[in-house]
Enzyme design. Structure first.
Site, PDB file in Angstrom:
ATOM      1  N   SER A 160       0.874  -1.181   0.000  1.00 51.89           N
ATOM      2  CA  SER A 160       0.000   0.000   0.000  1.00 51.89           C
ATOM      3  C   SER A 160       0.901   1.217   0.000  1.00 51.89           C
ATOM      4  CB  SER A 160      -0.845  -0.002   1.276  1.00 51.89           C
ATOM      5  OG  SER A 160      -1.417   1.279   1.475  1.00 51.89           O
ATOM      6  N   TYR A 173      -1.794  -1.212  10.293  1.00 55.59           N
ATOM      7  CA  TYR A 173      -1.941  -1.477   8.851  1.00 55.59           C
ATOM      8  C   TYR A 173      -0.749  -0.897   8.081  1.00 55.59           C
ATOM      9  CZ  TYR A 173      -4.309  -1.744   4.274  1.00 55.59           C
ATOM     10  OH  TYR A 173      -4.640  -2.011   2.962  1.00 55.59           O
TER      11      TYR A 173
HETATM   12  P1  NAD Z   1     -11.596  -6.584   0.201  1.00 49.42           P
HETATM   13  O1  NAD Z   1     -11.965  -6.591   1.654  1.00 49.42           O
HETATM   14  O2  NAD Z   1     -12.646  -6.266  -0.808  1.00 49.42           O
HETATM   15  O3  NAD Z   1     -10.943  -7.991  -0.178  1.00 49.42           O
HETATM   16  C1  NAD Z   1     -10.154  -8.729   0.709  1.00 49.42           C
HETATM   17  C2  NAD Z   1     -10.573 -10.192   0.575  1.00 49.42           C
HETATM   18  O4  NAD Z   1      -9.713 -10.965   1.412  1.00 49.42           O
HETATM   19  C3  NAD Z   1     -12.009 -10.468   1.042  1.00 49.42           C
HETATM   20  O5  NAD Z   1     -12.734 -11.136   0.022  1.00 49.42           O
HETATM   21  C4  NAD Z   1     -11.841 -11.347   2.274  1.00 49.42           C
HETATM   22  O6  NAD Z   1     -12.851 -12.347   2.413  1.00 49.42           O
HETATM   23  C5  NAD Z   1     -10.492 -11.986   1.996  1.00 49.42           C
HETATM   24  N1  NAD Z   1      -9.841 -12.440   3.238  1.00 49.42           N
HETATM   25  C6  NAD Z   1      -9.823 -11.817   4.443  1.00 49.42           C
HETATM   26  N2  NAD Z   1      -9.160 -12.579   5.332  1.00 49.42           N
HETATM   27  C7  NAD Z   1      -8.759 -13.685   4.681  1.00 49.42           C
HETATM   28  C8  NAD Z   1      -8.063 -14.856   5.057  1.00 49.42           C
HETATM   29  N3  NAD Z   1      -7.613 -15.025   6.333  1.00 49.42           N
HETATM   30  N4  NAD Z   1      -7.829 -15.807   4.132  1.00 49.42           N
HETATM   31  C9  NAD Z   1      -8.274 -15.660   2.854  1.00 49.42           C
HETATM   32  N5  NAD Z   1      -8.948 -14.588   2.425  1.00 49.42           N
HETATM   33  C10 NAD Z   1      -9.193 -13.613   3.340  1.00 49.42           C
HETATM   34  O7  NAD Z   1     -10.336  -5.613   0.088  1.00 49.42           O
HETATM   35  P2  NAD Z   1      -9.656  -4.912  -1.172  1.00 49.42           P
HETATM   36  O8  NAD Z   1      -9.874  -3.453  -1.040  1.00 49.42           O
HETATM   37  O9  NAD Z   1     -10.019  -5.622  -2.438  1.00 49.42           O
HETATM   38  O10 NAD Z   1      -8.115  -5.201  -0.825  1.00 49.42           O
HETATM   39  C11 NAD Z   1      -7.307  -6.154  -1.477  1.00 49.42           C
HETATM   40  C12 NAD Z   1      -5.853  -5.908  -1.059  1.00 49.42           C
HETATM   41  O11 NAD Z   1      -5.465  -4.597  -1.452  1.00 49.42           O
HETATM   42  C13 NAD Z   1      -5.619  -5.999   0.445  1.00 49.42           C
HETATM   43  O12 NAD Z   1      -4.341  -6.549   0.678  1.00 49.42           O
HETATM   44  C14 NAD Z   1      -5.638  -4.550   0.866  1.00 49.42           C
HETATM   45  O13 NAD Z   1      -4.931  -4.365   2.078  1.00 49.42           O
HETATM   46  C15 NAD Z   1      -4.939  -3.919  -0.322  1.00 49.42           C
HETATM   47  N6  NAD Z   1      -5.136  -2.472  -0.497  1.00 49.42           N
HETATM   48  C16 NAD Z   1      -6.386  -1.943  -0.652  1.00 49.42           C
HETATM   49  C17 NAD Z   1      -6.520  -0.567  -0.836  1.00 49.42           C
HETATM   50  C18 NAD Z   1      -7.867   0.080  -1.021  1.00 49.42           C
HETATM   51  O14 NAD Z   1      -7.918   1.308  -1.125  1.00 49.42           O
HETATM   52  N7  NAD Z   1      -8.935  -0.693  -1.069  1.00 49.42           N
HETATM   53  C19 NAD Z   1      -5.383   0.253  -0.856  1.00 49.42           C
HETATM   54  C20 NAD Z   1      -4.134  -0.319  -0.688  1.00 49.42           C
HETATM   55  C21 NAD Z   1      -4.023  -1.683  -0.530  1.00 49.42           C
END
Ligand code: NAD
Length: 276
Positions: A160, A173
């Site tokens: 991130s 985080y």
């Molecule tokens: P999201 O919550 O939509 O997706 C995360 C998925 O991970 C969910 O479907 C959840 O069920 C699954 N998950 C959670 N715990 C788990 C486990 N123990 N085992 C297997 N699956 C598990 O989130 P997102 O926004 O799509 O994020 C995806 C990635 O991108 C993450 O690593 C997040 O930290 C990163 N990220 C997101 C953003 C943002 O702005 N959304 C920014 C930077 C980084």
């Protein structure tokens, strides 16, 4: 040419389901792994309905046995894994402070749910470090074994832009994603002799279910934090999940065959801007 097998964790979620669909359109066989099996199956169904090849598989990235079971299913259905995208990750409210800065009066603030740094619960911190760091390490231990000595294999982690400079309120985080970036470099070096490249995306702000209430109000206006982000983003907007596709396809393909150990900011310039 045989199509490559890509495994994505957390691909029932917003960002990685978009990446799963994009990879399927490029001809990859796509294994959609998630803790929420229904979400994984739904994404796989959508890919198959579009003419792609996909399976939805239950996996908990924090339990090695569950990952070994998932790998067996992927191997039986698709063969060995070529690409791993470690997408599962996220924050926990118990690792988040109520305010960006501490002021003296905070120590006597008895408002229900109000949290200063001193109230942070180690369980919330541990949850966040486990999910993002251990949740990247364990799937790599399980799936990268398929890649050793094979050509054209790579791993893509999801860091991130808070890994470069921490964001206020979310120390766990930010720290956990810094660990993911650092681990990306470590793994790139460690795997450099066996043909596995390791890189990471560092997404900026994408409006998703995880951060919607932090960034927007019930009627869709920006919160103060949402406004600050837009002001600090030179391109003046949040990212769309589709903004991650081009870099992902590049880092998974032979077009980046001499690229390993990089963390690519996809943030509209956020991490490049000092605010002045
Ligand atoms: P999201 O919550 O939509 O997706 C995360 C998925 O991970 C969910 O479907 C959840 O069920 C699954 N998950 C959670 N715990 C788990 C486990 N123990 N085992 C297997 N699956 C598990 O989130 P997102 O926004 O799509 O994020 C995806 C990635 O991108 C993450 O690593 C997040 O930290 C990163 N990220 C997101 C953003 C943002 O702005 N959304 C920014 C930077 C980084």
């Amino acid at each position: 040419m045989m199509s490559k097998v890509v495994v994505l964790t957390g691909a029932g979620g917003v960002l990685c389901s978009t990446l799963a669909k994009a990879l399927a359109r490029e001809g990859y066989k796509v294994a959609v792994l998630d803790l929420r099996l229904e979400s994984a199956l739904k994404v796989a169904d959508e890919i198959n309905a579009e003419g792609g090849i996909s399976i939805g598989v239950y996996a908990n990235v924090l339990e090695k046995d569950s990952l070994i079971q998932a790998k067996k299913e992927v191997n039986d259905r698709f063969g060995s894994c070529d690409i791993l995208i470690n997408g599962a990750g996220g924050n926990h409210p118990l690792g988040t402070t109520s305010n960006p800065h501490l002021v003296e009066e905070d120590l006597t603030n008895k408002t229900d749910g109000f949290k200063t740094f001193f109230d942070l619960d180690p369980e919330g911190i541990k949850f966040t470090f486990d999910l993002n760091f251990i949740g990247t390490l364990l799937p790599t231990q399980v799936f990268a074994k398929d890649m050793v000595g094979k050509k054209g294999c790579s791993i893509l982690n999801i860091s991130s832009m808070n890994a470069f400079t921490p964001l206020t309120k979310i120390p766990a985080y930010s720290g956990a994603k810094a660990a993911v970036s650092n681990f990306t470099q470590w793994l790139a070096v460690h795997f450099s002799k066996v043909g596995i490249r390791v890189n990471a995306l560092a997404p900026g702000f994408f409006l998703t279910d995880q951060n919607r209430t932090l960034l927007t109000t019930e009627n869709g206006d920006l919160t103060q934090r949402g406004n600050t982000i837009i002001e600090q983003t030179p391109m003046g907007k949040f990212g769309e999940p589709e903004d991650l596709i081009g870099t992902t396809l590049w880092l998974c393909s032979e077009g980046s065959s001499f690229v390993t150990g990089i963390v690519v900011p996809i943030d509209g310039g956020f991490s490049a801007f000092s605010g002045v």
